[in-house]
Design a protein around this motif. Sequence first.
Motif, PDB file in Angstrom:
ATOM      1  N   VAL A 621       0.837  -1.208   0.000  1.00 13.15           N
ATOM      2  CA  VAL A 621       0.000   0.000   0.000  1.00 13.15           C
ATOM      3  C   VAL A 621       0.869   1.254   0.000  1.00 13.15           C
ATOM      4  O   VAL A 621       0.637   2.187  -0.780  1.00 13.15           O
ATOM      5  CB  VAL A 621      -0.950  -0.015   1.209  1.00 13.15           C
ATOM      6  CG1 VAL A 621      -1.697   1.304   1.318  1.00 13.15           C
ATOM      7  CG2 VAL A 621      -1.946  -1.160   1.092  1.00 13.15           C
ATOM      8  N   ARG A 622       1.863   1.300   0.867  1.00 15.95           N
ATOM      9  CA  ARG A 622       2.703   2.503   0.942  1.00 15.95           C
ATOM     10  C   ARG A 622       3.498   2.706  -0.351  1.00 15.95           C
ATOM     11  O   ARG A 622       3.671   3.835  -0.816  1.00 15.95           O
ATOM     12  CB  ARG A 622       3.653   2.410   2.142  1.00 15.95           C
ATOM     13  CG  ARG A 622       2.974   2.608   3.482  1.00 15.95           C
ATOM     14  CD  ARG A 622       3.982   2.506   4.632  1.00 15.95           C
ATOM     15  NE  ARG A 622       5.026   3.499   4.528  1.00 15.95           N
ATOM     16  CZ  ARG A 622       4.963   4.725   5.032  1.00 15.95           C
ATOM     17  NH1 ARG A 622       3.861   5.107   5.679  1.00 15.95           N
ATOM     18  NH2 ARG A 622       5.970   5.570   4.906  1.00 15.95           N
ATOM     19  N   THR A 623       3.984   1.628  -0.948  1.00 18.27           N
ATOM     20  CA  THR A 623       4.720   1.758  -2.201  1.00 18.27           C
ATOM     21  C   THR A 623       3.811   2.237  -3.320  1.00 18.27           C
ATOM     22  O   THR A 623       4.182   3.116  -4.109  1.00 18.27           O
ATOM     23  CB  THR A 623       5.365   0.415  -2.580  1.00 18.27           C
ATOM     24  OG1 THR A 623       6.286   0.017  -1.555  1.00 18.27           O
ATOM     25  CG2 THR A 623       6.101   0.510  -3.898  1.00 18.27           C
ATOM     26  N   ALA A 624       2.599   1.670  -3.400  1.00 13.93           N
ATOM     27  CA  ALA A 624       1.669   2.081  -4.455  1.00 13.93           C
ATOM     28  C   ALA A 624       1.288   3.547  -4.304  1.00 13.93           C
ATOM     29  O   ALA A 624       1.225   4.292  -5.294  1.00 13.93           O
ATOM     30  CB  ALA A 624       0.425   1.196  -4.419  1.00 13.93           C
ATOM     31  N   LEU A 625       1.045   3.992  -3.074  1.00 11.43           N
ATOM     32  CA  LEU A 625       0.659   5.387  -2.856  1.00 11.43           C
ATOM     33  C   LEU A 625       1.797   6.348  -3.166  1.00 11.43           C
ATOM     34  O   LEU A 625       1.555   7.492  -3.577  1.00 11.43           O
ATOM     35  CB  LEU A 625       0.195   5.584  -1.413  1.00 11.43           C
ATOM     36  CG  LEU A 625      -1.111   4.901  -1.007  1.00 11.43           C
ATOM     37  CD1 LEU A 625      -1.377   5.109   0.472  1.00 11.43           C
ATOM     38  CD2 LEU A 625      -2.278   5.428  -1.829  1.00 11.43           C
ATOM     39  N   SER A 626       3.040   5.913  -3.009  1.00 14.43           N
ATOM     40  CA  SER A 626       4.170   6.831  -3.178  1.00 14.43           C
ATOM     41  C   SER A 626       4.323   7.313  -4.617  1.00 14.43           C
ATOM     42  O   SER A 626       4.952   8.341  -4.854  1.00 14.43           O
ATOM     43  CB  SER A 626       5.471   6.152  -2.735  1.00 14.43           C
ATOM     44  OG  SER A 626       5.829   5.090  -3.600  1.00 14.43           O
ATOM     45  N   PHE A 627       3.763   6.611  -5.588  1.00 14.24           N
ATOM     46  CA  PHE A 627       3.888   7.048  -6.968  1.00 14.24           C
ATOM     47  C   PHE A 627       3.095   8.318  -7.247  1.00 14.24           C
ATOM     48  O   PHE A 627       3.431   9.061  -8.176  1.00 14.24           O
ATOM     49  CB  PHE A 627       3.435   5.938  -7.918  1.00 14.24           C
ATOM     50  CG  PHE A 627       4.399   4.805  -8.016  1.00 14.24           C
ATOM     51  CD1 PHE A 627       5.537   4.916  -8.782  1.00 14.24           C
ATOM     52  CD2 PHE A 627       4.192   3.629  -7.320  1.00 14.24           C
ATOM     53  CE1 PHE A 627       6.447   3.886  -8.872  1.00 14.24           C
ATOM     54  CE2 PHE A 627       5.092   2.586  -7.399  1.00 14.24           C
ATOM     55  CZ  PHE A 627       6.220   2.706  -8.170  1.00 14.24           C
ATOM     56  N   ASN A 628       2.053   8.566  -6.475  1.00 14.25           N
ATOM     57  CA  ASN A 628       1.231   9.756  -6.704  1.00 14.25           C
ATOM     58  C   ASN A 628       1.121  10.656  -5.487  1.00 14.25           C
ATOM     59  O   ASN A 628       0.573  11.755  -5.599  1.00 14.25           O
ATOM     60  CB  ASN A 628      -0.179   9.334  -7.146  1.00 14.25           C
ATOM     61  CG  ASN A 628      -0.192   8.651  -8.488  1.00 14.25           C
ATOM     62  OD1 ASN A 628       0.060   7.457  -8.590  1.00 14.25           O
ATOM     63  ND2 ASN A 628      -0.457   9.396  -9.551  1.00 14.25           N
ATOM     64  N   ALA A 629       1.604  10.215  -4.325  1.00 14.20           N
ATOM     65  CA  ALA A 629       1.484  10.999  -3.096  1.00 14.20           C
ATOM     66  C   ALA A 629       2.861  11.463  -2.655  1.00 14.20           C
ATOM     67  O   ALA A 629       3.667  10.665  -2.168  1.00 14.20           O
ATOM     68  CB  ALA A 629       0.815  10.168  -1.997  1.00 14.20           C
ATOM     69  N   PRO A 630       3.189  12.751  -2.816  1.00 11.52           N
ATOM     70  CA  PRO A 630       4.504  13.232  -2.401  1.00 11.52           C
ATOM     71  C   PRO A 630       4.741  13.108  -0.910  1.00 11.52           C
ATOM     72  O   PRO A 630       5.897  13.099  -0.461  1.00 11.52           O
ATOM     73  CB  PRO A 630       4.506  14.708  -2.834  1.00 11.52           C
ATOM     74  CG  PRO A 630       3.223  14.975  -3.503  1.00 11.52           C
ATOM     75  CD  PRO A 630       2.360  13.773  -3.411  1.00 11.52           C
ATOM     76  N   ALA A 631       3.675  13.007  -0.121  1.00 12.54           N
ATOM     77  CA  ALA A 631       3.824  12.970   1.328  1.00 12.54           C
ATOM     78  C   ALA A 631       4.584  11.744   1.808  1.00 12.54           C
ATOM     79  O   ALA A 631       5.126  11.741   2.913  1.00 12.54           O
ATOM     80  CB  ALA A 631       2.450  13.022   1.999  1.00 12.54           C
ATOM     81  N   LEU A 632       4.623  10.681   0.991  1.00 13.33           N
ATOM     82  CA  LEU A 632       5.277   9.448   1.426  1.00 13.33           C
ATOM     83  C   LEU A 632       6.723   9.343   0.948  1.00 13.33           C
ATOM     84  O   LEU A 632       7.422   8.391   1.311  1.00 13.33           O
ATOM     85  CB  LEU A 632       4.495   8.236   0.902  1.00 13.33           C
ATOM     86  CG  LEU A 632       3.146   7.984   1.574  1.00 13.33           C
ATOM     87  CD1 LEU A 632       2.405   6.866   0.868  1.00 13.33           C
ATOM     88  CD2 LEU A 632       3.327   7.642   3.035  1.00 13.33           C
ATOM     89  N   VAL A 633       7.168  10.285   0.131  1.00 13.65           N
ATOM     90  CA  VAL A 633       8.509  10.218  -0.442  1.00 13.65           C
ATOM     91  C   VAL A 633       9.446  11.076   0.401  1.00 13.65           C
ATOM     92  O   VAL A 633       9.192  12.262   0.600  1.00 13.65           O
ATOM     93  CB  VAL A 633       8.507  10.699  -1.900  1.00 13.65           C
ATOM     94  CG1 VAL A 633       9.902  10.606  -2.484  1.00 13.65           C
ATOM     95  CG2 VAL A 633       7.532   9.877  -2.721  1.00 13.65           C
ATOM     96  N   ARG A 634      10.515  10.464   0.883  1.00 11.20           N
ATOM     97  CA  ARG A 634      11.440  11.177   1.753  1.00 11.20           C
ATOM     98  C   ARG A 634      12.879  10.939   1.301  1.00 11.20           C
ATOM     99  O   ARG A 634      13.200   9.929   0.707  1.00 11.20           O
ATOM    100  CB  ARG A 634      11.309  10.714   3.205  1.00 11.20           C
ATOM    101  CG  ARG A 634       9.940  10.931   3.815  1.00 11.20           C
ATOM    102  CD  ARG A 634       9.958  10.530   5.288  1.00 11.20           C
ATOM    103  NE  ARG A 634       8.673  10.740   5.928  1.00 11.20           N
ATOM    104  CZ  ARG A 634       7.724   9.839   5.967  1.00 11.20           C
ATOM    105  NH1 ARG A 634       7.915   8.666   5.409  1.00 11.20           N
ATOM    106  NH2 ARG A 634       6.575  10.099   6.568  1.00 11.20           N
ATOM    107  N   GLY A 635      13.743  11.896   1.637  1.00 13.21           N
ATOM    108  CA  GLY A 635      15.176  11.705   1.544  1.00 13.21           C
ATOM    109  C   GLY A 635      15.751  11.842   0.153  1.00 13.21           C
ATOM    110  O   GLY A 635      15.055  11.935  -0.863  1.00 13.21           O
TER     111      GLY A 635
END
Length: 869
Positions: A621-635
């Motif tokens: 779920v977190r990986t799938a959301l990271s493609f469109n949700a900038p909030a999950l992308v860090r560093g």
Amino acid sequence: MDRKRLVIGLELVAGLVLVGLGHYYVSSLREVYPLDGYILYVIALVMFVLVWRAGSREVDPLWAALRGSFRVALSVMLDALRLMVVSVRELLLFMSVRTRVAIVFTLNVLAAIVALALPAATWLWLILWVVSITILLAMIWPQAMPWLRSKVPVRSPAGVSAAPETQLLVEPMETAGPKPKLIGLGLAVVLLVIGQIVSGSVNRLDPSPAGGPSTGTLNETLKLSLPGDPSILLAGGLLLLLGFSIFAWVTRRNGLSDVPRFKADTPIAVDSRFSRRWLLIAVAGLAIWLTVPKSIIGGATGWGGVLPWIAALVLIGLCWWRIDRARGVRLAIHIDRPEAIGLGLAALAILIVFVFRLGDVPNSLWPDEAAFFSTARDISRGAFTPDFFGLGTYGYPMGGSIYQSVWISLFGANVWAWRLSSVIAALLAIIPIYFLVRATLGRRLAGLSIALYAVSPYLLTYARLGYNNVQAIAPLALTLVLTWLAVRRNSRLFAFLAGCAGGLGFFTYTAARLGFVLALGGLLWVWITRRANGRSTLMQVVCMLLGVVLVATPTIVYGSQRYPAIFADKQAEALFNNVFYARDLYPEQDLYSSFEPIRVGNQDLFYEPGIYATLLGRGIVRTALSFNAPALVRGNYLVGALSEPYSIFYLLGLGWCLIRLRRPGYALWPAWLLIGAFTLSAINTFPPRPEHMLPIVPALAVLAALGLTIGVDLLASFVSGITDRTKLVLLIGGVVVMGFFGLRTYFVEMPDRFPPDLENAIFWQAQHLPRGSDIMLIQPEGMADDFEPWGMREIDLGVAFHLIKPADLESIDLGSLCPTDCRFFYVASARDRVYPRLVQVFGTLPEMPYPDADGIVQSYAFNPRSPAQ
């Protein structure tokens, strides 16, 4: 090959394995896992039901054969016994699928009853299970593997070429098809746009409230730890999923007329003789290769074994070349001169983008980035001779550091040359990417794809850093394009070279090994979709495995023999069942409720299936959301979502491909994206892992180019008067717009989001000062007395560094410290004391503030006029 029976056999294999595990769990592990055995029974039952439904309504010769056998047995007992043996053998061979399923199911029901009634006292269930396996083997061995049957070779008349070895199916050409339903198409686009807006609306710094009842429960069950209100991100993800699913469905009958169909060559043997001299060459090559792992085990260092390794690969490759020549395989690769010139100009333009302000954007180093420079610099200076097959920085293969050292040797030990190694690695990847896209989706999409690849902020981040992540892309793309050539040409040589390219993934960043996985899966998929027969696929798999083994074994042997703890540690550190990851989400006693920790290298792994399911769900779920949700992308200087600037276009391409998976040219790209995301992030620690998933950027770019092309073609189908030239203008305009936003994200937004800290600010100022200059730092509270910025210590800039204690500020002669050009640095908390003293000595001059990401000034730089001036 009887594919239907083989598929049925594979399903029965899965069912039997599951039911066997169910027997074991029920009989021996019922106290520890009371429900697991029954769950396995249910899954096995589903497999048996699938096989039952797949079985055709065949006429079962069972009873007729038995009657015939007993009738003969009454007349002649001896003949009857012999005929009974023959009958049993024929029954096993020709029994209908449903009869087999019924027998296997009955045997395993009995085995389950035995396992339940006598759990520990007997293994009778094992006997019944083995009998059912025997029935299965009797079905699939002679019927699903016809190449095992004896064949009489047919000689061709003299002077006549042999018959084609294989006859491969050719895909029909795609047609534009009927117009999709406008309402469904509009609904899909609206859902995608709203989903993208919702997904991008969450700030990564927001707190994480519980959200609504359903989303709060899901967030807690999967321990998603989503920023902000989890209902917002989950709702955005759901809208995107619905939108791309609807789009895939409403466009399922449409096509792109310029997408090339899959068409494989049929080799015609031109020289059936294979000289024994070539066989001796192959044996000599293998003998030479065997000396390489032997020398590694014996303690060889440096470049020992490299020349024999290369010689062995060349000799074995020549043998495969000779075999392909004898089979009549077309090996030449042609490219038109205008296309070559265009590709060269595109590469030049991409190089300009990649090297633009390479030394200053970003104007800082990520904390663990510097170690890669130190290793590469020491190699370039001859401080030590690296072991070519050995381990380098952080346990990664030494090959990546050797590659970086080449560029430092050419252009000097500086940040620009170091980062240039990553630029060239990213640039080299466009060549196999272009030809792979051209072969699978057409020339138009090939050009669009490499343009979108070059403007991805995700790619630019790692293509302009000193890490080795970006080195994984080129070997992966090369593996896939060679595999595609092997299938299209029915070539053993290209399959072997694809394996060699996949083996190169063991000499650089770990993610490069994804190419080998995708290549094997691609060969299997081509066979499943009936684009190749089993013999061709089997030979290509064998050749590929040979290439991987010959290339990768030396470095594997080196790591496992010389540094087994470090080697094992590197393989296990990113697994989702690592204790240091799971203990952030679960109490430690929950991780060891069933078994003690499993030690691998320096890592502790745990075994707990219930927690496994949660962690896998969390990762997906977190990986799938990271493609469109900038909030999950860090560093690592990442600003937006991983799919930026492609937005929803990559989802259009993904949906288009998923509904057409039977076509290998379409199946490749979603497999690259989805399998890459799952293996490199979802099953890793602390997902999403952008640094691991970098090799999926080409798949994102290709899918986005496909989505843009589909959008323009669909628009042209609804709006009359849009010519091919207009469509080309729209496509170029779309690429330009996405390129503008992608480059703006990296070159404008990223520097504001990741400003340099004090140490990096000093280092970057030092790089721009002339040799003989001085830099003074007013020592902040808590800083060690021997502090010196890493870059000034490790790189010879010719700039002197002075650490001034605050107590000495009044007594020291500041002017004498600045004979030519200099800079003073001090933290914001010391400004009221330091700045007046500098003004007193050098006069009133402006300061250069260094704010953090929130705009709060953390430090200052003061540039005095030299007294000599």
